[in-house]
Design a protein around this motif. Structure first.
Motif, PDB file in Angstrom:
ATOM      1  N   LEU A 148      -9.359  13.727  -2.037  1.00 59.38           N
ATOM      2  CA  LEU A 148      -8.620  13.523  -0.793  1.00 59.38           C
ATOM      3  C   LEU A 148      -9.560  13.639   0.414  1.00 59.38           C
ATOM      4  O   LEU A 148      -9.451  12.869   1.376  1.00 59.38           O
ATOM      5  N   GLN A 149     -10.473  14.567   0.364  1.00 57.33           N
ATOM      6  CA  GLN A 149     -11.471  14.669   1.446  1.00 57.33           C
ATOM      7  C   GLN A 149     -12.262  13.363   1.544  1.00 57.33           C
ATOM      8  O   GLN A 149     -12.532  12.877   2.643  1.00 57.33           O
ATOM      9  N   GLU A 150     -12.591  12.801   0.401  1.00 58.74           N
ATOM     10  CA  GLU A 150     -13.348  11.541   0.410  1.00 58.74           C
ATOM     11  C   GLU A 150     -12.496  10.404   0.979  1.00 58.74           C
ATOM     12  O   GLU A 150     -12.986   9.560   1.720  1.00 58.74           O
ATOM     13  N   GLN A 151     -11.223  10.435   0.634  1.00 56.71           N
ATOM     14  CA  GLN A 151     -10.327   9.394   1.164  1.00 56.71           C
ATOM     15  C   GLN A 151     -10.226   9.495   2.688  1.00 56.71           C
ATOM     16  O   GLN A 151     -10.210   8.496   3.400  1.00 56.71           O
ATOM     17  N   ALA A 154     -13.191   7.958   4.144  1.00 54.11           N
ATOM     18  CA  ALA A 154     -13.115   6.499   4.018  1.00 54.11           C
ATOM     19  C   ALA A 154     -12.192   5.922   5.089  1.00 54.11           C
ATOM     20  O   ALA A 154     -12.492   4.891   5.698  1.00 54.11           O
ATOM     21  N   THR A 155     -11.084   6.615   5.331  1.00 58.00           N
ATOM     22  CA  THR A 155     -10.159   6.161   6.382  1.00 58.00           C
ATOM     23  C   THR A 155     -10.831   6.206   7.744  1.00 58.00           C
ATOM     24  O   THR A 155     -10.709   5.281   8.554  1.00 58.00           O
ATOM     25  N   LEU A 156     -11.539   7.285   7.981  1.00 62.70           N
ATOM     26  CA  LEU A 156     -12.181   7.460   9.295  1.00 62.70           C
ATOM     27  C   LEU A 156     -13.240   6.396   9.556  1.00 62.70           C
ATOM     28  O   LEU A 156     -13.528   6.070  10.705  1.00 62.70           O
ATOM     29  N   ARG A 157     -13.793   5.874   8.488  1.00 62.62           N
ATOM     30  CA  ARG A 157     -14.865   4.869   8.626  1.00 62.62           C
ATOM     31  C   ARG A 157     -14.387   3.672   9.449  1.00 62.62           C
ATOM     32  O   ARG A 157     -15.158   3.097  10.211  1.00 62.62           O
ATOM     33  N   THR A 158     -13.123   3.309   9.327  1.00 66.23           N
ATOM     34  CA  THR A 158     -12.627   2.136  10.056  1.00 66.23           C
ATOM     35  C   THR A 158     -11.590   2.508  11.116  1.00 66.23           C
ATOM     36  O   THR A 158     -11.012   1.635  11.758  1.00 66.23           O
ATOM     37  N   ALA A 159     -11.343   3.776  11.295  1.00 68.29           N
ATOM     38  CA  ALA A 159     -10.364   4.213  12.298  1.00 68.29           C
ATOM     39  C   ALA A 159     -11.043   4.293  13.668  1.00 68.29           C
ATOM     40  O   ALA A 159     -12.272   4.316  13.751  1.00 68.29           O
ATOM     41  N   PRO A 160     -10.248   4.344  14.737  1.00 64.88           N
ATOM     42  CA  PRO A 160     -10.851   4.312  16.082  1.00 64.88           C
ATOM     43  C   PRO A 160     -11.259   5.688  16.601  1.00 64.88           C
ATOM     44  O   PRO A 160     -11.598   5.803  17.768  1.00 64.88           O
ATOM     45  N   PHE A 161     -11.239   6.700  15.754  1.00 64.58           N
ATOM     46  CA  PHE A 161     -11.380   8.059  16.282  1.00 64.58           C
ATOM     47  C   PHE A 161     -12.814   8.554  16.253  1.00 64.58           C
ATOM     48  O   PHE A 161     -13.544   8.319  15.298  1.00 64.58           O
ATOM     49  N   ASN A 162     -13.186   9.248  17.331  1.00 56.43           N
ATOM     50  CA  ASN A 162     -14.536   9.804  17.406  1.00 56.43           C
ATOM     51  C   ASN A 162     -14.518  11.298  17.671  1.00 56.43           C
ATOM     52  O   ASN A 162     -15.487  11.867  18.156  1.00 56.43           O
ATOM     53  N   LYS A 163     -13.377  11.922  17.386  1.00 55.90           N
ATOM     54  CA  LYS A 163     -13.284  13.392  17.454  1.00 55.90           C
ATOM     55  C   LYS A 163     -12.226  13.799  16.451  1.00 55.90           C
ATOM     56  O   LYS A 163     -11.213  13.114  16.304  1.00 55.90           O
ATOM     57  N   MET A 164     -12.484  14.885  15.750  1.00 57.74           N
ATOM     58  CA  MET A 164     -11.540  15.365  14.745  1.00 57.74           C
ATOM     59  C   MET A 164     -11.211  16.825  15.027  1.00 57.74           C
ATOM     60  O   MET A 164     -12.103  17.672  15.083  1.00 57.74           O
ATOM     61  N   TYR A 373       3.760  11.054   8.850  1.00 54.07           N
ATOM     62  CA  TYR A 373       4.761  10.296   8.102  1.00 54.07           C
ATOM     63  C   TYR A 373       5.057  11.011   6.785  1.00 54.07           C
ATOM     64  O   TYR A 373       4.132  11.494   6.118  1.00 54.07           O
ATOM     65  N   LEU A 374       6.339  11.064   6.468  1.00 59.61           N
ATOM     66  CA  LEU A 374       6.762  11.673   5.205  1.00 59.61           C
ATOM     67  C   LEU A 374       6.002  11.023   4.058  1.00 59.61           C
ATOM     68  O   LEU A 374       5.782   9.809   4.059  1.00 59.61           O
ATOM     69  N   ASP A 375       5.618  11.833   3.086  1.00 55.64           N
ATOM     70  CA  ASP A 375       4.847  11.338   1.961  1.00 55.64           C
ATOM     71  C   ASP A 375       5.360  12.028   0.704  1.00 55.64           C
ATOM     72  O   ASP A 375       5.637  13.227   0.734  1.00 55.64           O
ATOM     73  N   PRO A 376       5.491  11.283  -0.364  1.00 60.25           N
ATOM     74  CA  PRO A 376       6.044  11.907  -1.591  1.00 60.25           C
ATOM     75  C   PRO A 376       5.206  13.097  -2.052  1.00 60.25           C
ATOM     76  O   PRO A 376       5.727  14.026  -2.660  1.00 60.25           O
ATOM     77  N   LYS A 377       3.906  13.075  -1.762  1.00 64.80           N
ATOM     78  CA  LYS A 377       3.060  14.205  -2.177  1.00 64.80           C
ATOM     79  C   LYS A 377       2.721  15.111  -1.000  1.00 64.80           C
ATOM     80  O   LYS A 377       1.797  15.926  -1.085  1.00 64.80           O
ATOM     81  N   ASP A 378       3.452  14.960   0.094  1.00 66.43           N
ATOM     82  CA  ASP A 378       3.216  15.784   1.279  1.00 66.43           C
ATOM     83  C   ASP A 378       1.793  15.665   1.820  1.00 66.43           C
ATOM     84  O   ASP A 378       1.259  16.627   2.384  1.00 66.43           O
ATOM     85  N   VAL A 379       1.199  14.497   1.632  1.00 66.83           N
ATOM     86  CA  VAL A 379      -0.113  14.277   2.257  1.00 66.83           C
ATOM     87  C   VAL A 379       0.135  13.657   3.628  1.00 66.83           C
ATOM     88  O   VAL A 379       0.336  12.451   3.745  1.00 66.83           O
ATOM     89  N   LEU A 380       0.174  14.502   4.635  1.00 68.37           N
ATOM     90  CA  LEU A 380       0.383  14.027   6.001  1.00 68.37           C
ATOM     91  C   LEU A 380      -0.967  14.077   6.717  1.00 68.37           C
ATOM     92  O   LEU A 380      -1.652  15.103   6.686  1.00 68.37           O
ATOM     93  N   TRP A 381      -1.314  12.984   7.324  1.00 63.40           N
ATOM     94  CA  TRP A 381      -2.625  12.858   7.985  1.00 63.40           C
ATOM     95  C   TRP A 381      -2.934  14.041   8.890  1.00 63.40           C
ATOM     96  O   TRP A 381      -4.035  14.581   8.855  1.00 63.40           O
ATOM     97  N   TRP A 382      -1.956  14.439   9.690  1.00 60.36           N
ATOM     98  CA  TRP A 382      -2.153  15.491  10.684  1.00 60.36           C
ATOM     99  C   TRP A 382      -2.658  16.792  10.068  1.00 60.36           C
ATOM    100  O   TRP A 382      -3.318  17.583  10.721  1.00 60.36           O
ATOM    101  N   SER A 383      -2.384  16.986   8.775  1.00 56.32           N
ATOM    102  CA  SER A 383      -2.852  18.211   8.169  1.00 56.32           C
ATOM    103  C   SER A 383      -3.883  17.955   7.069  1.00 56.32           C
ATOM    104  O   SER A 383      -4.955  18.549   7.061  1.00 56.32           O
ATOM    105  N   LYS A 384      -3.569  17.062   6.161  1.00 55.45           N
ATOM    106  CA  LYS A 384      -4.415  16.932   4.973  1.00 55.45           C
ATOM    107  C   LYS A 384      -5.342  15.727   5.033  1.00 55.45           C
ATOM    108  O   LYS A 384      -6.228  15.589   4.189  1.00 55.45           O
ATOM    109  N   GLY A 385      -5.130  14.851   5.999  1.00 53.08           N
ATOM    110  CA  GLY A 385      -5.933  13.639   6.024  1.00 53.08           C
ATOM    111  C   GLY A 385      -5.374  12.617   5.056  1.00 53.08           C
ATOM    112  O   GLY A 385      -4.164  12.493   4.893  1.00 53.08           O
TER     113      GLY A 385
END
Lengths: 491, 491
Positions: A148-151, A154-164, A373-385
């Motif tokens: 999940l950390q790797e994912q 990977a998401t950040l690679r194409t996302a517009p964000f430059n601060k986490m 966003y609700l996720d069946p495995k509770d993987v919400l970006w705001w917390s788990k990425g």
């Protein structure tokens, strides 16, 4: 008085002859002085080691840390090219008086150095490259399973964000009731022994963010706790702060966020927080950016140890006043999250998030993103990425591009414009019309210069040329809401 | 002490024998005692005439007015069925001591009587029929050419509005630079002589509104002036107020709005305004609804002579506090206008207007509408009337229908709900979710009763059954913004 930044060692031992060329480090890179030392007792508590690094008239005192297995490291990031000589100091003879040299070389792309405050209300890289914070939030991403950390990366690679925004400690909260694989302390709660494996993972993630051009806005304390990390007591807190600084401060993309929702962290008084800032300030040789984030009660962002204001809320219109009060950049690090969970703070629409980025911008602030966003495995970006599911990120990318192309670091909100506007006077004006939908609108630009107009649709992500204007004029507009209008001085 | 409402004449002359059956008037209807009197001098100033109307133990003293051509009228609206006997009083012998009888009969549909404050924060017709204000604004519609006035009435026939904000004086303002056909005063500015033709037109329009079920929220003073009506001086102001009351108060659909944007009317002090309210209060035998509207500086809506608060702005969330402070209904009579003119107050989208009606509703207020679309002939609804061009009116109709069908006059905003909600506890709950878009939402209703849920889309104007619930529960929602959720106790 000796400060970390400028001290010349008062008791400098004769240095060994430097061995030029042996150790090299890029300016703003990281150089580890690795030392072998005692394993007996509890090295985390018993052993103190530091080094003074000198370059011409400049000296930095850097604390080292115990990395387990008898290894000590003094982690250094030089800010000037040329030869730096160092001498170690320790309460243990085998670590004391060690000397060496490291040659600092000019940085290669994409190393622009750390982000610093520039032009009072803005930021920039130390090498002069522009940096406009477009942050996102994955509080506990480094505490998730490896894949999940790797994912997330990977998401950040194409996302517009430059601060986490991310927490050092793991998080225990709704949608976040998992035990992490690693804890910051040995046996989870032995606050006198840090677990190097935990910290190495964190460092590795910080370096990976750096490689993606992302600043790590590290949250040092937070209230979402069931391990006791929010209530360790003053001594353990200080030891933790010093260890975090010794390990992490050398990474040029580190920002310190002393706490998330500090006012919800029970049991620490305001004066304790102040003391922790002083510890941070004295321990961090690089004076990294530093802030604190609130829930209901704002910290006094005017305090000198705070480099910028980290706001929760949506009172963007207060930014001009806050800028004047604090004379610092203002970042709305949390203005609620795009999502659909049954929480008022986590269910705003993509349109609303986009809207908030624009409002913040025209009022002179920077704004941060998050997704829930609700996720069946509770993987919400705001917390788990993980992955992004929303529609605001693309619009934030559009806004970022647009600001990157303009005089962003010189923008200031206009005083009492008809529609909110941020501008570099005489050069560029960016109006956001919010829920207004005039078919005709009056503007006033400097007379005697021509300005090229664009109508911008922040949601459709279009920029439409709309003629050129000068002085006072009435302009035709599409007559639909949520548009922006930009005027740029003709070349 | 003799008050207008309850005085029994202290010097009642022997009454002539009543002639039952001769004059009849419906309860809350209008009965004119028409008298012929002096034409010499200036009857508007020189002649005072009034009548005391008595029914059993009740007496009302009603001022008459000069209607030109030697005609005087005492305009009376009875509020109790049965025989009312009257005796005139005048400083001129030919108008003094005239007596008569009028028989008040039960009202026929659609006469529900005047609107009064009911249940502290709401309104209702005097006969108990519900009245929920859904106002609009055509400030100067009665000053337009005849055909345009007729068009306005035709539009109102199918529009959702049951209250009209309108000025007695003509208006001089942007999009309103026309001279009216009629002026309230002879020769435009002879403040000692009223022009009956002007007033007859106004009365006729008020009666036509009444026939459409529309309350006339009459604005007595306003700052949009180039004739001098805003600056007539205390004596002329008082004469004007008394004349307006004598002519208009008997129409049961008249509300008094002392001023629009009172704080922009130059040259009248707060104590003068207070005095004008006292004049109104003492001259109006019916105690019609009475308010005052501000621009930037609010009047103290707690004053006893104000029956409700007439607000400008969009701070709907403050309504619960204002209700508690003033213990009165709160109407946002101006929350900006749907339109596209180059004015911040006249360019909001139909979505935003709809949104504002809903927000006001769930926070416990009533909201007023206005429209300002550019027009080649400058016929903007908000000022001149004419036709409606916007899209919010249909949505306002939908909201009105929805509220009419519920316990609207008993609704109160919930204290600190998760999403704003107005409710009749235990019976009906109306939530508006604003920019929130939860796919799941938590609610808490009384346990031990079943509530039928509907998801309402205020823009699409749909009501979708969504199951029944009780106590604490999590509910599935569509996950898009700007929806409402209603819960009604199952029968």
């Amino acid at each position: 008085m000796i400060t970390r930044r400028t001290a010349l060692s008062a008791m400098a031992a004769p240095l060994l002859a430097a061995q030029p060329g042996e150790d090299r480090v890029e300016r703003w890179g990281v150089f580890d002085v690795k030392l072998n030392g005692p394993r007996d007792g509890n090295p985390f508590v018993d052993v103190r080691v530091s080094a003074e690094f000198r370059h011409e008239h400049r000296a930095l005192v850097v604390d080292g840390f115990y990395d387990g297995d008898g290894t000590y490291r003094i982690r250094f990031s030089p800010d000037m090219d040329g030869e730096w000589r160092y001498t170690t100091r320790s309460n243990r003879r085998e670590l004391d008086g060690r000397t060496g040299t490291v040659s600092c070389t000019a940085p290669a792309a994409p190393n622009h150095g750390p982000v610093v405050v520039r032009n009072t209300y803005h930021f920039g890289y130390a090498d002069g490259t522009r940096y406009l914070p477009f942050g996102t939030t994955c509080y506990a991403w480094t505490h998730q399973p490896e894949a999940l950390q790797e994912q997330t990366l990977a998401t950040l690679r194409t996302a517009p964000f430059n601060k986490m925004r991310m927490c050092v400690f793991p998080k225990w909260y709704e949608y976040n009731r998992d035990e992490p694989r690693l804890y910051p302390f040995v046996n989870r709660n032995d606050y006198t022994r840090f677990d190097p494996a935990f910290w190495r993972n964190l460092e590795s993630r910080i370096r990976q963010l750096q490689a993606l051009g992302i600043e790590a806005d590290l949250i040092l304390f937070h209230p979402y706790d069931h391990w006791g990390y929010a209530l360790m007591g003053a001594e353990a807190d200080e030891r933790y702060l010093r260890y975090a600084v010794a390990r992490l401060a050398a990474y040029r993309n580190v920002w310190w966020s002393m706490a998330n929702e500090w006012d919800l962290v029970k049991g620490k008084s305001k004066s304790e927080w102040d003391r922790y800032f002083q510890i941070l300030q004295s321990a961090d040789p690089y004076s990294r950016l530093c802030s604190i984030h609130h829930s209901r009660v704002m910290y006094d962002h005017g305090r000198t140890f705070l480099t910028h204001a980290s706001i929760q809320g949506d009172e963007f219109a207060k930014t001009p006043e806050w800028r004047e009060t604090w004379r610092k950049p203002v970042i709305f690090d949390e203005c609620k999250y795009e999502g659909n969970i049954p929480k008022r703070w986590g269910d705003i629409s993509a349109q609303e998030m986009t809207h908030r980025f624009w409002l913040g911008t025209v009022y002179g602030a920077y704004v941060g993103h998050g997704e829930t966003y609700l996720d069946p495995k509770d993987v919400l970006w705001w917390s788990k990425g993980g992955a992004l599911h929303g529609q605001s990120a693309a619009r934030i990318a559009f806004l970022r591009q647009l600001l990157q192309a303009g005089p962003a670091e010189a923008l200031s909100p206009l005083a009492n414009p008809y529609y909110p506007c941020t501008a570099k006077a005489g050069e560029c004006y960016l109006y956001y019309l919010d829920y207004h939908q005039p078919a005709l609108a009056d503007f006033e630009l400097p007379a005697g210069a021509s300005f090229i107009a664009d109508v911008i649709d922040p949601w459709e992500m279009t920029i439409t040329a709309a003629g050129s204007y000068s002085g006072k004029f009435t302009m035709k507009l599409p007559g639909r809401p949520h548009l922006a209008v930009r005027f740029r001085k003709a070349a």
